[in-house]
Design a protein around this motif. Structure first.
Motif, mmCIF file in Angstrom:
data_model
loop_
_atom_site.group_PDB
_atom_site.id
_atom_site.type_symbol
_atom_site.label_atom_id
_atom_site.label_comp_id
_atom_site.label_asym_id
_atom_site.label_seq_id
_atom_site.Cartn_x
_atom_site.Cartn_y
_atom_site.Cartn_z
ATOM 1 N N LEU A 301 0.704 -1.288 0.045
ATOM 2 C CA LEU A 301 -0.135 -0.052 -0.149
ATOM 3 C C LEU A 301 0.887 1.164 -0.100
ATOM 4 C CD1 LEU A 301 -2.700 -1.104 2.563
ATOM 5 C CD2 LEU A 301 -2.807 -0.940 0.206
ATOM 6 N N ARG A 302 0.457 2.180 -0.735
ATOM 7 C CA ARG A 302 1.513 3.179 -1.104
ATOM 8 C C ARG A 302 1.097 4.660 -0.344
ATOM 9 N NH1 ARG A 302 5.619 2.500 -4.542
ATOM 10 N NH2 ARG A 302 5.476 0.242 -5.130
ATOM 11 N N THR A 303 -0.048 4.698 0.033
ATOM 12 C CA THR A 303 -0.531 6.136 0.604
ATOM 13 C C THR A 303 -0.911 5.850 2.173
ATOM 14 O OG1 THR A 303 -2.965 5.412 0.116
ATOM 15 C CG2 THR A 303 -1.825 6.387 -1.578
ATOM 16 N N GLY A 304 -0.659 7.331 2.869
ATOM 17 C CA GLY A 304 -0.889 7.064 4.222
ATOM 18 C C GLY A 304 -1.243 8.463 4.459
ATOM 19 N N ILE A 305 -1.866 8.895 5.433
ATOM 20 C CA ILE A 305 -2.031 10.244 6.011
ATOM 21 C C ILE A 305 -1.580 10.422 7.621
ATOM 22 C CG2 ILE A 305 -4.302 9.719 7.116
ATOM 23 C CD1 ILE A 305 -5.073 12.733 6.202
ATOM 24 N N ALA A 306 -0.693 11.487 7.624
ATOM 25 C CA ALA A 306 0.086 11.786 8.887
ATOM 26 C C ALA A 306 -0.993 12.221 9.870
ATOM 27 C CB ALA A 306 1.101 12.727 8.813
ATOM 28 N N ARG A 307 -0.752 11.719 11.182
ATOM 29 C CA ARG A 307 -1.535 12.205 12.350
ATOM 30 C C ARG A 307 -0.912 12.857 13.229
ATOM 31 N NH1 ARG A 307 -6.462 10.580 10.057
ATOM 32 N NH2 ARG A 307 -6.430 8.490 9.468
ATOM 33 N N GLU A 308 0.338 13.289 13.028
ATOM 34 C CA GLU A 308 1.248 13.839 13.769
ATOM 35 C C GLU A 308 2.520 14.684 13.087
ATOM 36 O OE1 GLU A 308 3.193 11.538 16.761
ATOM 37 O OE2 GLU A 308 2.864 9.862 15.551
ATOM 38 N N HIS A 309 2.977 15.511 13.761
ATOM 39 C CA HIS A 309 4.312 16.094 13.319
ATOM 40 C C HIS A 309 5.255 15.256 13.481
ATOM 41 C CE1 HIS A 309 7.597 19.435 13.181
ATOM 42 N NE2 HIS A 309 8.154 18.510 14.099
ATOM 43 N N GLY A 310 6.381 15.104 12.480
ATOM 44 C CA GLY A 310 7.340 14.191 12.789
ATOM 45 C C GLY A 310 8.322 14.155 11.550
ATOM 46 N N ILE A 311 9.318 13.212 11.245
ATOM 47 C CA ILE A 311 10.069 13.209 10.081
ATOM 48 C C ILE A 311 9.845 11.920 9.182
ATOM 49 C CG2 ILE A 311 11.676 14.570 10.978
ATOM 50 C CD1 ILE A 311 13.644 12.369 11.618
ATOM 51 N N ILE A 312 9.931 11.919 7.978
ATOM 52 C CA ILE A 312 9.983 10.836 7.223
ATOM 53 C C ILE A 312 10.730 10.692 6.163
ATOM 54 C CG2 ILE A 312 8.269 11.606 5.529
ATOM 55 C CD1 ILE A 312 6.671 8.950 6.307
ATOM 56 N N THR A 313 11.322 9.595 5.720
ATOM 57 C CA THR A 313 12.266 9.868 4.349
ATOM 58 C C THR A 313 11.874 10.552 3.122
ATOM 59 O OG1 THR A 313 13.480 8.260 2.708
ATOM 60 C CG2 THR A 313 11.482 7.324 3.584
ATOM 61 N N SER A 314 12.780 11.178 2.624
ATOM 62 C CA SER A 314 12.398 12.034 1.548
ATOM 63 C C SER A 314 12.349 11.417 0.260
ATOM 64 C CB SER A 314 13.631 13.196 1.598
ATOM 65 O OG SER A 314 14.669 12.549 1.396
ATOM 66 N N ALA A 315 12.426 10.205 0.240
ATOM 67 C CA ALA A 315 12.249 9.099 -0.822
ATOM 68 C C ALA A 315 10.797 9.181 -1.321
ATOM 69 C CB ALA A 315 12.538 7.803 -0.576
ATOM 70 N N TYR A 316 9.950 9.402 -0.159
ATOM 71 C CA TYR A 316 8.453 9.480 -0.304
ATOM 72 C C TYR A 316 7.867 11.098 -0.608
ATOM 73 C CZ TYR A 316 8.240 5.271 2.430
ATOM 74 O OH TYR A 316 8.356 4.050 2.954
ATOM 75 N N ILE A 317 6.783 11.231 -1.307
ATOM 76 C CA ILE A 317 6.308 12.653 -1.636
ATOM 77 C C ILE A 317 5.349 12.819 -0.403
ATOM 78 C CG2 ILE A 317 4.605 13.776 -2.968
ATOM 79 C CD1 ILE A 317 5.497 11.741 -5.163
ATOM 80 N N ALA A 318 5.483 14.038 0.059
ATOM 81 C CA ALA A 318 4.793 14.574 1.381
ATOM 82 C C ALA A 318 3.770 15.702 0.440
ATOM 83 C CB ALA A 318 5.527 15.069 2.462
ATOM 84 N N MET A 319 2.262 15.667 0.533
ATOM 85 C CA MET A 319 1.597 16.374 0.146
ATOM 86 C C MET A 319 0.871 17.252 1.096
ATOM 87 S SD MET A 319 0.129 14.567 -3.341
ATOM 88 C CE MET A 319 -1.073 13.623 -2.410
ATOM 89 N N LYS A 320 0.708 18.594 0.907
ATOM 90 C CA LYS A 320 0.006 19.274 2.169
ATOM 91 C C LYS A 320 -1.154 20.172 1.438
ATOM 92 C CE LYS A 320 3.098 23.440 1.364
ATOM 93 N NZ LYS A 320 4.066 24.374 2.055
ATOM 94 N N ALA A 321 -2.292 20.236 1.727
ATOM 95 C CA ALA A 321 -3.284 20.784 1.195
ATOM 96 C C ALA A 321 -3.195 22.548 1.252
ATOM 97 C CB ALA A 321 -4.456 20.875 2.145
ATOM 98 N N ILE A 322 -3.688 22.967 -0.049
ATOM 99 C CA ILE A 322 -3.465 24.370 -0.538
ATOM 100 C C ILE A 322 -4.801 24.839 -0.552
ATOM 101 C CG2 ILE A 322 -1.148 24.113 -1.239
ATOM 102 C CD1 ILE A 322 -2.168 24.139 -4.064
ATOM 103 N N LYS A 323 -5.798 24.055 -0.509
ATOM 104 C CA LYS A 323 -7.419 24.442 -0.531
ATOM 105 C C LYS A 323 -8.096 24.141 0.655
ATOM 106 C CE LYS A 323 -7.096 25.879 -4.939
ATOM 107 N NZ LYS A 323 -7.547 27.163 -5.431
ATOM 108 N N SER A 324 -9.271 24.705 0.797
ATOM 109 C CA SER A 324 -10.062 24.263 1.880
ATOM 110 C C SER A 324 -10.809 23.183 1.626
ATOM 111 C CB SER A 324 -11.120 25.637 2.282
ATOM 112 O OG SER A 324 -10.356 26.604 2.762
#
Length: 420
Positions: A301-324
């Motif tokens: 499985l290739r998707t997940g949602i972060a539940r907290e502040h932390g660090i993760i490998t930069s090999a992954y894509i981290a996406m942040k919402a820019i709309k409401s």
């Protein structure tokens, strides 16, 4: 009650008085028969304690270009995986070969000499394996063992008639246990499939069965509610790039089975780097994508949602919402895409990996924010119910597997006797 004696093996204790104790090399030699001309094509592998066939013509993956260095093994050989003892303490490391074939020469192939029941010894070594005996061999924890070291392991052998009786009894009992586990595992797979269908139905059709529908224009989705808006992913999400340059972030996170979980940053060994300065700092509600190794790994499985502040490998894509928007809704949507294997067809054919620029062109759709929230609440409730049922099934399997382990231990060590 039969007479017992001290086995001289700390982790075993007493054994029947008429059982003999000898090193492995008393009963086995090492089979070394290289497939130097590449003539043998029946590829075997040790998987979950069983020696199984693999497709030698599989493209990609971890298979080598040539099998000339592989070892030719025979039925009744016992295969031992003696590598990576320091880091991997979960894998089952013994298997009984049922047929002629080839296997990686990184494994030890034990060739029986004669005069005993190999199946009994395999059950015995399996017991040693689950008791983690191998990890204490070779003057402390070692990355690997060779035959010379492994063959000094002390084992004990009953008279041949008792070996045969124990092996036959355990074959029958373990067969019944394995069938029961297989049935429960099938029930889990049905629940997992049901969960996937519930998520896909909700995120693509919404919750109103009477809503007007239209063609989404997305081949793998089909119709969606007519008032939902379709845009590329970059319309809703940007990439989060915030390197842990000073190494101050220590809450190490990882994507595992579709969930973002904590890992121990101080763990010894394993695949952790010496420094986490190149890791990415992520925030709650960021969506994490593992876009690597798309060609070879089509199961994770290739998707997940972060539940907290932390660090993760930069090999992954981290996406942040820019709309409401509700990131949870888009996480469920991308999870549905994930299980439909959509990502593997991106980037002009099968690709080893994707970056954010490529991934963000993926077309997604936007329900109203009220619908997004309602879908998320509905799916949390439904998925919690299904996950609870799955957890109960997994607990049943754990209980049955523990029973199987204790059953094998009791009989191969003579604590219990097979009744005539």
């Amino acid at each position: 009650m039969r007479k017992m004696k001290d086995s001289g093996i700390e982790w075993i204790g007493s054994i029947p008085a008429n059982w003999e104790v000898h090193p492995v090399y008393f009963y086995f030699t090492e089979r070394k028969n290289k497939n130097i001309f590449g003539a043998e094509q029946n590829l075997l592998s040790l998987s979950y304690g069983k020696v199984i066939r693999k497709n030698i013509n599989t493209v990609g993956g971890l298979l080598p270009e040539s099998f000339n260095t592989y070892n030719i093994i025979e039925a009744n050989d016992i295969v031992i995986r003696p590598t990576d003892l320091q880091n991997d303490k979960r894998s089952l490391r013994t298997g009984l070969c049922k047929e002629h074939g080839i296997i990686t020469s990184a494994y030890i192939a034990l060739k029986p000499i004669s005069g005993f029941n190999v199946s009994y010894v395999h059950y015995l070594l399996h017991t040693y394996d689950i008791m983690k005996v191998f990890y204490n061999m070779g003057n402390g924890v070692r990355q690997g063992l060779n035959y010379s070291e492994f063959s000094k392991l002390m084992i004990f052998i009953p008279p041949i008639a008792e070996q045969n009786a124990i092996a036959k009894y355990l074959d029958n009992e373990c067969s019944e246990v394995d069938a029961l586990v297989s049935d429960i595992q099938h029930q889990i797979e049905v629940l997992e499939e049901y969960k996937r269908s519930v998520i896909t139905e909700a995120v693509t059709n919404g919750l109103d069965p009477d809503v007007e529908m239209r063609d989404s224009g997305i081949a793998w989705v089909g119709d969606i509610p007519a008032h939902w808006i379709t845009h590329p992913l970059y319309f809703y999400f940007g990439v989060r790039k915030n390197k842990n340059a000073l190494g101050l972030g220590t809450n190490l996170l990882s994507l595992s089975y579709g969930k973002i979980i904590r890992k121990d940053i101080n763990s010894n060994g394993g695949l952790l780097p010496e420094s986490f300065n190149t890791y990415n700092i992520i925030e709650k509600d960021d969506i994490i994508i593992r876009p690597t190794d798309l060609q070879n790994d089509k199961r994770s499985l290739r998707t997940g949602i972060a539940r907290e502040h932390g660090i993760i490998t930069s090999a992954y894509i981290a996406m942040k919402a820019i709309k409401s928007v509700n990131p949870e809704y888009f996480h469920y949507l991308l999870h549905a895409y994930d299980v439909m294997k959509v990502f593997y067809n991106m980037g002009n054919g099968v690709r080893q990996g994707l970056n954010f620029s490529e991934f963000s062109r993926l077309m997604v759709f936007e329900p109203t924010i009220e619908e997004q929230n309602a879908i998320v609440e509905y799916l949390k409730e439904k998925c919690d119910e299904i996950d609870l049922a799955i957890a109960e099934k997994k607990q049943q399997i754990e209980t049955i597997e523990e029973y199987k382990k204790s059953l094998i231990f009791e009989y191969v060590t003579g604590k219990k006797e097979v009744q005539a």
